[in-house]
Motif scaffolding. Structure first.
Motif, PDB file in Angstrom:
ATOM      1  N   LEU A  95      22.890  51.200 -52.214  1.00  0.00           N
ATOM      2  CA  LEU A  95      22.015  51.004 -53.364  1.00  0.00           C
ATOM      3  C   LEU A  95      22.518  51.942 -54.450  1.00  0.00           C
ATOM      4  CD1 LEU A  95      18.402  51.110 -51.801  1.00  0.00           C
ATOM      5  CD2 LEU A  95      19.867  49.111 -52.188  1.00  0.00           C
ATOM      6  N   LEU A 104      16.973  50.243 -59.539  1.00  0.00           N
ATOM      7  CA  LEU A 104      18.200  49.702 -58.963  1.00  0.00           C
ATOM      8  C   LEU A 104      19.044  49.062 -60.055  1.00  0.00           C
ATOM      9  CD1 LEU A 104      17.252  47.810 -55.663  1.00  0.00           C
ATOM     10  CD2 LEU A 104      18.174  50.114 -55.941  1.00  0.00           C
ATOM     11  N   VAL A 105      20.356  49.234 -59.961  1.00  0.00           N
ATOM     12  CA  VAL A 105      21.269  48.562 -60.887  1.00  0.00           C
ATOM     13  C   VAL A 105      22.351  47.859 -60.075  1.00  0.00           C
ATOM     14  CG1 VAL A 105      20.892  49.993 -62.932  1.00  0.00           C
ATOM     15  CG2 VAL A 105      22.487  50.768 -61.164  1.00  0.00           C
ATOM     16  N   THR A 106      22.950  46.835 -60.659  1.00  0.00           N
ATOM     17  CA  THR A 106      23.991  46.088 -59.952  1.00  0.00           C
ATOM     18  C   THR A 106      25.372  46.606 -60.361  1.00  0.00           C
ATOM     19  OG1 THR A 106      24.409  44.360 -61.583  1.00  0.00           O
ATOM     20  CG2 THR A 106      22.513  44.042 -60.105  1.00  0.00           C
ATOM     21  N   ARG A 107      26.362  46.157 -59.640  1.00  0.00           N
ATOM     22  CA  ARG A 107      27.728  46.632 -59.912  1.00  0.00           C
ATOM     23  C   ARG A 107      28.225  46.169 -61.275  1.00  0.00           C
ATOM     24  NH1 ARG A 107      31.867  42.683 -57.332  1.00  0.00           N
ATOM     25  NH2 ARG A 107      30.689  40.775 -57.326  1.00  0.00           N
ATOM     26  N   HIS A 108      27.539  45.177 -61.859  1.00  0.00           N
ATOM     27  CA  HIS A 108      27.971  44.673 -63.162  1.00  0.00           C
ATOM     28  C   HIS A 108      27.399  45.478 -64.328  1.00  0.00           C
ATOM     29  CE1 HIS A 108      29.703  41.231 -61.133  1.00  0.00           C
ATOM     30  NE2 HIS A 108      28.571  41.079 -60.473  1.00  0.00           N
ATOM     31  N   ASP A 109      26.372  46.279 -64.059  1.00  0.00           N
ATOM     32  CA  ASP A 109      25.781  47.085 -65.124  1.00  0.00           C
ATOM     33  C   ASP A 109      26.763  48.167 -65.579  1.00  0.00           C
ATOM     34  OD1 ASP A 109      22.987  46.079 -65.480  1.00  0.00           O
ATOM     35  OD2 ASP A 109      22.915  46.496 -63.321  1.00  0.00           O
ATOM     36  N   VAL A 116      23.341  52.129 -47.127  1.00  0.00           N
ATOM     37  CA  VAL A 116      22.276  51.372 -46.443  1.00  0.00           C
ATOM     38  C   VAL A 116      22.576  51.204 -44.958  1.00  0.00           C
ATOM     39  CG1 VAL A 116      21.679  50.129 -48.539  1.00  0.00           C
ATOM     40  CG2 VAL A 116      23.312  49.109 -46.933  1.00  0.00           C
ATOM     41  N   ALA A 130      18.568  41.094 -63.396  1.00  0.00           N
ATOM     42  CA  ALA A 130      18.783  41.282 -61.956  1.00  0.00           C
ATOM     43  C   ALA A 130      18.876  42.765 -61.604  1.00  0.00           C
ATOM     44  CB  ALA A 130      20.054  40.566 -61.520  1.00  0.00           C
ATOM     45  N   VAL A 131      18.305  43.109 -60.452  1.00  0.00           N
ATOM     46  CA  VAL A 131      18.443  44.483 -59.942  1.00  0.00           C
ATOM     47  C   VAL A 131      19.248  44.494 -58.643  1.00  0.00           C
ATOM     48  CG1 VAL A 131      16.297  45.279 -61.007  1.00  0.00           C
ATOM     49  CG2 VAL A 131      16.252  44.395 -58.661  1.00  0.00           C
ATOM     50  N   ILE A 132      19.488  43.330 -58.080  1.00  0.00           N
ATOM     51  CA  ILE A 132      20.288  43.266 -56.867  1.00  0.00           C
ATOM     52  C   ILE A 132      21.119  42.000 -56.857  1.00  0.00           C
ATOM     53  CG2 ILE A 132      18.369  42.242 -55.545  1.00  0.00           C
ATOM     54  CD1 ILE A 132      19.577  43.719 -53.060  1.00  0.00           C
ATOM     55  N   GLU A 133      22.367  42.167 -56.452  1.00  0.00           N
ATOM     56  CA  GLU A 133      23.274  41.028 -56.341  1.00  0.00           C
ATOM     57  C   GLU A 133      23.529  40.785 -54.845  1.00  0.00           C
ATOM     58  OE1 GLU A 133      27.250  41.798 -57.580  1.00  0.00           O
ATOM     59  OE2 GLU A 133      27.785  39.671 -57.713  1.00  0.00           O
ATOM     60  N   ALA A 185      16.953  47.618 -50.205  1.00  0.00           N
ATOM     61  CA  ALA A 185      16.517  47.317 -51.569  1.00  0.00           C
ATOM     62  C   ALA A 185      15.021  46.998 -51.598  1.00  0.00           C
ATOM     63  CB  ALA A 185      17.327  46.141 -52.124  1.00  0.00           C
TER      64      ALA A 185
END
Lengths: 66, 332
Positions: free
Chosen positions: A35, A42-47, A60, B10-13, B208
């Motif tokens: 995470l 939470l942020v994604t790898r694209h942010d 995790v 989105a907060v999770i992919e 998550a």
């Protein structure tokens, strides 16, 4: 930019101003196994992250079973 | 990055689904997967009393949270393993969660009830630390469920846990264990039904969900887990998953759909009460009592000092590779 890595806990400085995916690549971490948390969200790898951001990278994977 | 279901961010992919979700939609997807698992395997019937085994980790607390929200009659059971600050912290977050949800939590301390803790058992016993830990958990959970009159034991095993267990058993062609692996194990005399409602969800998803629900869970890994076989198998699966998203789910869920039927069940054995504790076993004394006696240096009945036979030392992993008297039978 400060990144707090967990298990084991440690802190590293890496350049900001790029996608989180690039930060994780530099740290040798797969995005599917952690995470990434910025300011409690939470942020994604694209942010993208700024130089002033602070990230927590939280694994995790658990090995002991529930 | 936009949510697949709504205009939200989105907060999770989830690469295996080639999708990303916002906080609200992800929580909905998560609960839908739990519902689907429960329905598909008829895990919990109307009026069933459920005992969820909680460790303080992300999986078991997320499971308890969802089952409570879905309206099930579900209590928690925490087993104190005596692993120093790690166990202290685990008990603390579990008790705190129960209090916040107004849920019933039973705490059993292994050292107080059975005379040993896991670090001691790992040093003195014939089993690895993780193996004796898994054995102790399964024994105590089943006993507590029987004593408490529960119909179902629910555990937080996720897709990664199940895929790693299946991989470990496949690498060694443990066909009997492969045949037995199931998200739902039927009840029989002295053994309460066991279910795994999170088996469709990955560790990333359970972590998550717990985070997004504001659940305070133990992030630290068990200090005794280094070298754990299941952990190595998870790492191997993750290496494949990184280049081929969806492989892990296809491996385990595909096994359930298409592979399981290919493996013959060889568990047609008679279970009788253990001569020491009365729990069901295939031998004179159950695996738990034999392991406990060995750790404590005790004798069972009038017999000689306990010697753990090769068949009992079935694996060094803490997964489902265990004798049938502890693990149970998969539905036909």
């Amino acid at each position: 930019m400060k990144v707090t890595l967990r298990n084991p806990d440690r802190e590293v400085d890496v350049p900001g101003g790029r996608a989180i995916r690039e930060v994780l690549d530099e740290l040798g971490v797969s995005a599917d196994t952690v995470l990434v948390i910025r300011d409690g969200e939470l942020v994604t790898r694209h942010d993208h992250v700024a130089e002033s951001d602070q990230l927590e990278v939280r694994p995790v994977i658990s090995g002991g079973g529930p | 990055m936009k949510c697949r279901r709504c205009p939200g961010t989105a907060v999770i992919e989830l690469r295996r689904h080639n999708a990303a979700f916002c906080k609200r939609c992800f929580s909905e997807v998560f609960v839908e997967q739990v519902r689907k698992a429960i329905r598909r395997f008829a895990m919990i019937g109307a009026g069933d009393r459920v005992l969820v085994a909680v460790s303080g980790g992300k999986d078991s607390l997320a499971l308890w949270d969802v089952l409570l929200d879905l309206g099930y009659d579900v209590d928690g059971l925490y087993l104190g393993l005596g692993i120093g600050e790690y166990s202290d912290r685990s008990r603390e977050v579990t008790a705190s969660f129960a209090e916040s949800r107004g849920a019933q939590l039973t705490v059993v301390d292994l050292a107080e009830e059975y005379g040993y803790d896991i670090p001691t058992a790992g040093r003195k016993g014939a089993r690895s630390t993780c193996a004796v830990c898994g054995l102790s958990k399964r024994y105590v959970f089943n006993k507590a469920a029987v004593d408490g009159g529960y119909d179902v034991i629910a555990t937080g095993h996720n897709l990664d846990d199940e895929a790693a267990t299946l991989l470990g058993n496949t690498l060694r062609w443990k066909t009997e264990y492969i045949a037995r692996q199931s998200p739902s194990l039927a009840a029989e005399t002295g053994m309460v039904k066991k279910v795994k409602p999170l088996h469709r969800l990955s560790e990333l998803e359970t972590a998550a969900f717990a985070f997004l629900r504001g659940i305070d869970y133990v992030v630290d890994e068990c200090p005794l887990v280094a070298g754990n076989t299941q952990l190595r198998h998870k790492e191997a699966m993750n290496a494949i998953e990184a280049s081929s998203p969806g492989t892990k789910a296809e491996f385990f869920l595909g096994y359930l759909d298409r592979g399981k039927a290919l493996f013959a069940r060889e568990d047609d054995v008679e279970l009788t009460p253990c001569g020491e504790c009365g729990q069901p076993t295939t031998a004179r004394y159950c695996a738990f009592c034999r392991a406990r006696a060995q750790v404590l240096g005790e004798r069972l009945g009038e017999g000689p000092p306990v010697v753990v036979e090769d068949r009992d030392v079935v694996a060094s992993m803490s997964g489902e590779v265990m004798p049938i008297e502890i693990y149970g039978r998969a539905p036909a």
